[in-house]
Design an enzyme around this catalytic site. Sequence first.
Site, PDB file in Angstrom:
ATOM      1  N   ASP A 180      14.350  30.690  40.031  1.00 54.09           N
ATOM      2  CA  ASP A 180      15.701  31.007  40.630  1.00 54.09           C
ATOM      3  C   ASP A 180      15.565  32.165  41.559  1.00 54.09           C
ATOM      4  OD1 ASP A 180      17.339  29.182  39.635  1.00 54.09           O
ATOM      5  OD2 ASP A 180      18.033  30.123  38.053  1.00 54.09           O
TER       6      ASP A 180
ATOM      7  N   GLU B 121      43.724  51.620  32.529  1.00 58.64           N
ATOM      8  CA  GLU B 121      43.121  52.655  33.600  1.00 58.64           C
ATOM      9  C   GLU B 121      41.915  53.345  33.134  1.00 58.64           C
ATOM     10  OE1 GLU B 121      44.453  52.182  36.479  1.00 58.64           O
ATOM     11  OE2 GLU B 121      46.010  51.219  35.073  1.00 58.64           O
TER      12      GLU B 121
ATOM     13  N   PRO C 180      32.003  50.775  35.732  1.00 56.28           N
ATOM     14  CA  PRO C 180      31.634  50.972  37.100  1.00 56.28           C
ATOM     15  C   PRO C 180      30.936  52.091  37.242  1.00 56.28           C
ATOM     16  CG  PRO C 180      34.120  51.321  37.149  1.00 56.28           C
ATOM     17  CD  PRO C 180      33.687  50.878  35.871  1.00 56.28           C
TER      18      PRO C 180
ATOM     19  N   ARG D 122      20.813  32.237  29.768  1.00 57.27           N
ATOM     20  CA  ARG D 122      20.118  31.296  30.179  1.00 57.27           C
ATOM     21  C   ARG D 122      18.562  31.757  30.435  1.00 57.27           C
ATOM     22  NH1 ARG D 122      19.008  31.865  35.401  1.00 57.27           N
ATOM     23  NH2 ARG D 122      19.323  29.432  35.931  1.00 57.27           N
TER      24      ARG D 122
HETATM   25  N1  4HQ Z   1      35.832  48.190  35.245  1.00 57.34           N
HETATM   26  N2  4HQ Z   1      31.447  46.486  36.015  1.00 57.34           N
HETATM   27  C1  4HQ Z   1      36.977  47.836  33.177  1.00 57.34           C
HETATM   28  C2  4HQ Z   1      34.847  47.786  36.292  1.00 57.34           C
HETATM   29  C3  4HQ Z   1      33.540  47.090  35.861  1.00 57.34           C
HETATM   30  C4  4HQ Z   1      32.574  47.004  36.680  1.00 57.34           C
HETATM   31  C5  4HQ Z   1      37.057  48.675  35.856  1.00 57.34           C
HETATM   32  C6  4HQ Z   1      35.502  48.203  33.784  1.00 57.34           C
HETATM   33  C7  4HQ Z   1      38.155  48.510  34.837  1.00 57.34           C
HETATM   34  C8  4HQ Z   1      39.249  48.403  32.741  1.00 57.34           C
HETATM   35  N3  4HQ Z   1      32.917  46.873  34.656  1.00 57.34           N
HETATM   36  N4  4HQ Z   1      38.014  48.694  33.532  1.00 57.34           N
HETATM   37  N5  4HQ Z   1      32.377  47.088  37.937  1.00 57.34           N
HETATM   38  O1  4HQ Z   1      35.249  47.511  37.442  1.00 57.34           O
HETATM   39  O2  4HQ Z   1      31.583  46.221  34.755  1.00 57.34           O
END
Ligand code: 4HQ
Length: 247
Positions: free
Chosen positions: A168, A115, A88, A153
């Site tokens: 799309d 985590e 994230p 795709r």
């Molecule tokens: N992660 N976009 C993987 C995500 C995430 C996201 C948090 C990555 C938890 C284990 N990955 N760990 N948003 O939320 O790609």
Amino acid sequence: MRIDVITLFPELFTAITDAGVTGRAHAQALWSLHAVNPRDFSQDIHRTVDDRPYGGGPGMVMMAEPLGKAVESIKDARGDAPVVLLSPIGKQFNQTLAEETSRSAGVVFVCGRYEGIDQRFIDKYVDEQWSLGDFVLSGGEIAAMAMIDATVRLLPGVLNHSDSALQDSFQTSISGLLDSPHFTRPDVFDNIKVPDVLLSGNHARIARWRREQSLLLTEKNRPDLIRAARARGDLSREDEVFLGTLV
Ligand code: 4HQ
């Protein structure tokens, strides 16, 4: 295209290798998936891949060594494909990134669990971090599958109707507007008739109606995309008149 994934759950990826548009393209060898399980590179009899965080705190952390050995195991096969960690904190994935990826030779996706991942693995092996969006997943696998689906795709020969990728929602190369509504048989459902213009056989009127529906839907739901289309010069005088920007 060759896609590699480093994952503790390789079986999840049958969702994209065995079904639908991506499944058919996989069967036609338009792309391949190579999953590597870091558990196979663990050093101990319990096949441990995680441990408690230094400094304390909740949850577990993925160990650097099994992940590093998993990436090393595909060193020759992957060529110069980038190693991309799903996270994230990364760059938000979008249609432009899907298009760029579809023009590349491939990607190595690293899917974390728990985590987090030992920072020394990230510093040594990861080239880029990509995010599916501003929410917290329990693992990177679903994010990787969404990105692979959006990418595959777009590969030549994957969609049977050559226009459908271009039409799309979000396909930035046509206009960056949202797609117009779709209708199929029957012509009356729940007392609601299909818009007459779609049964008219007048292809110019149909095209104009669809354009106007796209403009309306985009103005209502994503006004930012209208402004971006205008900035790119993608809105005609006719479009601007319809939107009420001009007399
Ligand atoms: N992660 N976009 C993987 C995500 C995430 C996201 C948090 C990555 C938890 C284990 N990955 N760990 N948003 O939320 O790609």
